[in-house]
Design a protein around this motif. Sequence first.
Motif, PDB file in Angstrom:
ATOM      1  N   SER A 255       0.840  -1.206   0.000  1.00 22.34           N
ATOM      2  CA  SER A 255       0.000   0.000   0.000  1.00 22.34           C
ATOM      3  C   SER A 255       0.869   1.249   0.000  1.00 22.34           C
ATOM      4  CB  SER A 255      -0.921   0.015   1.223  1.00 22.34           C
ATOM      5  OG  SER A 255      -1.824  -1.058   1.202  1.00 22.34           O
ATOM      6  N   VAL A 256       1.947   1.211   0.775  1.00 23.74           N
ATOM      7  CA  VAL A 256       2.875   2.346   0.837  1.00 23.74           C
ATOM      8  C   VAL A 256       3.533   2.550  -0.521  1.00 23.74           C
ATOM      9  CG1 VAL A 256       4.966   3.228   1.948  1.00 23.74           C
ATOM     10  CG2 VAL A 256       3.275   1.952   3.292  1.00 23.74           C
ATOM     11  N   ILE A 257       3.966   1.441  -1.141  1.00 21.66           N
ATOM     12  CA  ILE A 257       4.608   1.539  -2.453  1.00 21.66           C
ATOM     13  C   ILE A 257       3.625   2.068  -3.492  1.00 21.66           C
ATOM     14  CG2 ILE A 257       5.649   0.171  -4.320  1.00 21.66           C
ATOM     15  CD1 ILE A 257       6.690  -1.742  -2.107  1.00 21.66           C
ATOM     16  N   ALA A 258       2.385   1.575  -3.452  1.00 17.21           N
ATOM     17  CA  ALA A 258       1.378   2.021  -4.410  1.00 17.21           C
ATOM     18  C   ALA A 258       1.141   3.529  -4.288  1.00 17.21           C
ATOM     19  CB  ALA A 258       0.074   1.252  -4.200  1.00 17.21           C
ATOM     20  N   GLN A 259       1.036   4.010  -3.059  1.00 17.93           N
ATOM     21  CA  GLN A 259       0.827   5.446  -2.852  1.00 17.93           C
ATOM     22  C   GLN A 259       2.001   6.238  -3.429  1.00 17.93           C
ATOM     23  OE1 GLN A 259      -1.693   7.137  -1.783  1.00 17.93           O
ATOM     24  NE2 GLN A 259      -2.835   6.043  -0.209  1.00 17.93           N
ATOM     25  N   ALA A 260       3.213   5.759  -3.187  1.00 15.45           N
ATOM     26  CA  ALA A 260       4.401   6.471  -3.667  1.00 15.45           C
ATOM     27  C   ALA A 260       4.495   6.452  -5.187  1.00 15.45           C
ATOM     28  CB  ALA A 260       5.650   5.856  -3.045  1.00 15.45           C
ATOM     29  N   LEU A 261       4.089   5.344  -5.804  1.00 19.09           N
ATOM     30  CA  LEU A 261       4.169   5.232  -7.262  1.00 19.09           C
ATOM     31  C   LEU A 261       3.185   6.154  -7.972  1.00 19.09           C
ATOM     32  CD1 LEU A 261       4.596   1.370  -7.678  1.00 19.09           C
ATOM     33  CD2 LEU A 261       6.242   3.120  -8.398  1.00 19.09           C
ATOM     34  N   LEU A 262       2.181   6.634  -7.268  1.00 20.38           N
ATOM     35  CA  LEU A 262       1.229   7.566  -7.875  1.00 20.38           C
ATOM     36  C   LEU A 262       1.868   8.917  -8.165  1.00 20.38           C
ATOM     37  CD1 LEU A 262      -1.982   6.835  -5.764  1.00 20.38           C
ATOM     38  CD2 LEU A 262      -1.544   6.148  -8.133  1.00 20.38           C
ATOM     39  N   THR A 263       2.964   9.218  -7.471  1.00 21.01           N
ATOM     40  CA  THR A 263       3.583  10.542  -7.627  1.00 21.01           C
ATOM     41  C   THR A 263       5.034  10.477  -8.113  1.00 21.01           C
ATOM     42  OG1 THR A 263       4.194  10.518  -5.269  1.00 21.01           O
ATOM     43  CG2 THR A 263       2.105  11.572  -5.875  1.00 21.01           C
ATOM     44  N   GLY A 264       5.609   9.290  -8.214  1.00 25.88           N
ATOM     45  CA  GLY A 264       6.995   9.203  -8.666  1.00 25.88           C
ATOM     46  C   GLY A 264       7.475   7.770  -8.689  1.00 25.88           C
ATOM     47  N   LYS A 265       8.770   7.597  -8.860  1.00 23.63           N
ATOM     48  CA  LYS A 265       9.343   6.265  -8.905  1.00 23.63           C
ATOM     49  C   LYS A 265       9.708   5.789  -7.498  1.00 23.63           C
ATOM     50  CE  LYS A 265      11.181   5.843 -13.579  1.00 23.63           C
ATOM     51  NZ  LYS A 265      12.315   5.316 -14.364  1.00 23.63           N
ATOM     52  N   VAL A 266       9.762   4.453  -7.377  1.00 16.66           N
ATOM     53  CA  VAL A 266      10.219   3.822  -6.137  1.00 16.66           C
ATOM     54  C   VAL A 266      11.404   2.933  -6.489  1.00 16.66           C
ATOM     55  CG1 VAL A 266       9.652   2.166  -4.319  1.00 16.66           C
ATOM     56  CG2 VAL A 266       7.977   3.896  -5.004  1.00 16.66           C
ATOM     57  N   TYR A 267      12.433   3.015  -5.652  1.00 17.83           N
ATOM     58  CA  TYR A 267      13.636   2.212  -5.876  1.00 17.83           C
ATOM     59  C   TYR A 267      13.813   1.217  -4.734  1.00 17.83           C
ATOM     60  CZ  TYR A 267      14.887   5.397  -9.627  1.00 17.83           C
ATOM     61  OH  TYR A 267      14.870   6.128 -10.800  1.00 17.83           O
ATOM     62  N   CYS A 268      14.652   0.235  -4.990  1.00 20.46           N
ATOM     63  CA  CYS A 268      14.790  -0.858  -4.035  1.00 20.46           C
ATOM     64  C   CYS A 268      16.211  -1.388  -4.074  1.00 20.46           C
ATOM     65  CB  CYS A 268      13.790  -1.957  -4.429  1.00 20.46           C
ATOM     66  SG  CYS A 268      14.011  -3.516  -3.595  1.00 20.46           S
ATOM     67  N   ARG A 269      16.627  -1.975  -2.953  1.00 19.32           N
ATOM     68  CA  ARG A 269      17.901  -2.688  -2.893  1.00 19.32           C
ATOM     69  C   ARG A 269      17.732  -3.814  -1.885  1.00 19.32           C
ATOM     70  NH1 ARG A 269      22.261   1.353  -2.636  1.00 19.32           N
ATOM     71  NH2 ARG A 269      21.461   1.808  -0.562  1.00 19.32           N
ATOM     72  N   LEU A 270      18.151  -5.011  -2.247  1.00 18.57           N
ATOM     73  CA  LEU A 270      18.012  -6.182  -1.360  1.00 18.57           C
ATOM     74  C   LEU A 270      19.194  -6.224  -0.399  1.00 18.57           C
ATOM     75  CD1 LEU A 270      16.902  -8.859  -4.011  1.00 18.57           C
ATOM     76  CD2 LEU A 270      15.473  -7.340  -2.637  1.00 18.57           C
ATOM     77  N   ASP A 271      19.352  -5.160   0.360  1.00 16.60           N
ATOM     78  CA  ASP A 271      20.550  -4.980   1.168  1.00 16.60           C
ATOM     79  C   ASP A 271      20.462  -5.603   2.554  1.00 16.60           C
ATOM     80  OD1 ASP A 271      18.648  -3.227   2.054  1.00 16.60           O
ATOM     81  OD2 ASP A 271      19.793  -1.411   1.667  1.00 16.60           O
ATOM     82  N   LEU A 272      19.348  -6.257   2.866  1.00 20.43           N
ATOM     83  CA  LEU A 272      19.219  -6.906   4.174  1.00 20.43           C
ATOM     84  C   LEU A 272      19.568  -8.387   4.116  1.00 20.43           C
ATOM     85  CD1 LEU A 272      15.887  -5.257   5.393  1.00 20.43           C
ATOM     86  CD2 LEU A 272      18.239  -4.457   5.690  1.00 20.43           C
ATOM     87  N   ALA A 273      19.931  -8.873   2.926  1.00 22.75           N
ATOM     88  CA  ALA A 273      20.284 -10.283   2.755  1.00 22.75           C
ATOM     89  C   ALA A 273      21.792 -10.461   2.906  1.00 22.75           C
ATOM     90  CB  ALA A 273      19.829 -10.773   1.387  1.00 22.75           C
ATOM     91  N   ASP A 274      22.200 -11.306   3.865  1.00 15.20           N
ATOM     92  CA  ASP A 274      23.630 -11.586   3.999  1.00 15.20           C
ATOM     93  C   ASP A 274      24.062 -12.604   2.941  1.00 15.20           C
ATOM     94  OD1 ASP A 274      22.736 -14.057   4.924  1.00 15.20           O
ATOM     95  OD2 ASP A 274      23.050 -13.548   7.036  1.00 15.20           O
ATOM     96  N   GLU A 275      25.330 -12.952   2.925  1.00 11.64           N
ATOM     97  CA  GLU A 275      25.846 -13.814   1.852  1.00 11.64           C
ATOM     98  C   GLU A 275      25.190 -15.199   1.829  1.00 11.64           C
ATOM     99  OE1 GLU A 275      30.026 -14.067   1.369  1.00 11.64           O
ATOM    100  OE2 GLU A 275      30.322 -11.895   1.250  1.00 11.64           O
TER     101      GLU A 275
END
Length: 525
Positions: A255-275
């Motif tokens: 829901s948060v992502i959907a709201q944000a996408l209505l006004t701009g782009k959303v970016y992501c990084r899978l930075d919480l995954a360890d090796e």
Amino acid sequence: MELETDVLVVGGGPAATWAALKAAEAGARVVLADKGYCGTSGATAAVGTGVWYVPPEPEPREAAMASREALGGYLADRRWMARVLDQTYKGVNELAELARYPFPASPDGTLIRSGLQGPEYMRRMRIRVRRAGIRILDHSPVLELLTDADRAVAGAAGYRRQAGHAFRVRAAAVVLATGGCAFLSKALGCDVNTGDGALMAAEAGAQLSGMEFSNAYGIAPEHTSVTKTAFYNYATFYHEDGTVLEGAGSQRGRSVIAQALLTGKVYCRLDLADEPVQRAMRLAQPNFFLTFDRLGVNPFTDRFAVTLLAEGTVRGTGGIHITGDDCSTTVAGLYVAGDAATRELICGGFTGGGSHNAAWAISSGTWAGRAAARYAIALGAKTATRRITAAGGAGLRPDAKPGPAGEYRDVIRTVQAEILPYDRNYLRRGDRLVTSVEILDDCWRAVRASLHEHGADVVRARQAAAMVAHARWMYASALSRTETRGMAKRLDFPGQDPGQHHRILTGGLDQVWTRPLRAAAAVAS
């Protein structure tokens, strides 16, 4: 082409192959008709999936059943949960022992049976179906059901795409395992899922349930089709300016992502995954990383743009209403399995994701196939002598003058404009729903009046009609639920109303209707 059989299974994914296999094991002659190539088409064949596989021990079973009850608005049924867990346990063990599925092993040698690689799973299921003597009609979309004088199902008719001709199958019983409806959103493997089975069932007199729980959206890297949302549990999401998008990683994060996408782009990084987690992710879902590798993007260290793709009732829980433990419907001789059926019984109003849906496919396919075989064998020789009538209407037999060739394209554009946008379907408000219903009702009237195509395009016309019907049932049910429960979010009714602890039945073609059904009384015991 004219065929005659005991059981016709419509579909070619996990639920369809389990249904066909179990019907044949029960002594029935079986024909399976798939829109694509059985074993490679559909939402499972291209991906890996978890499976709701839980050993028959009290504590893990209790935890498994309790895990999503609150998320689903307490509409799930514990008895059905237990049945599915039992049947899935048997079915997955059968895959290991009879199909020789290569489950990975843990360090102590125990096989890990809680996940399946779709390509290998479905390859082995096709082999099993063929070895059982079942006739497979590949590239043969079914367009409509056939019924007899008593309105019982008597087979189905369709079009063989590669052969370029129509076909008809007389059958004593039919199992619909056609999947849900993703509205041609381009989610991976879902373009065969256009709601055809629901339309065919409704035309024969079946009902639907849980259609308000149909606003599933999957996270995907921008301009790609892979919606493996579980991996985003290890992600941090960002606004375009690089600031963290707070709340995007929570259970309500889409829901948060959907709201944000209505006004701009959303970016992501899978930075919480360890090796170790990164290595496990690549082994579990290699196709998730294919696009990244080709583009030279490391999703664990590089930011990438994401979007949301509609998955409708493929990942939602709505579908054809079930009236008995054997996955029967309100139409004699018609059974339903997999995503074509409601999954409220085990998920309530929240998505089953991959694991619950995979378990449901195995279980419902097994029960529907066996029941269809029993029904067909009991009917016996009457199958060949019944007078049959084609039940299909919209997109096949216009009420007025047929429209121009290619009219289905305009119909699809109209439906997608009301279903795909986040502020229409995902972030719902009553006034927007009413406007969409009016547009979709007008579209349906036009479809009934003039939509008609020739040759292979008849399949596209029928898909367009099914998408319109699906959208109307969805939004009528969403308007009836004036609260937020499970996936059915209403911005104008943000709270959960204890007085609406019920399921919602819907149906109808020219006039869509809805009515509440107490959760405890939703299925005959």
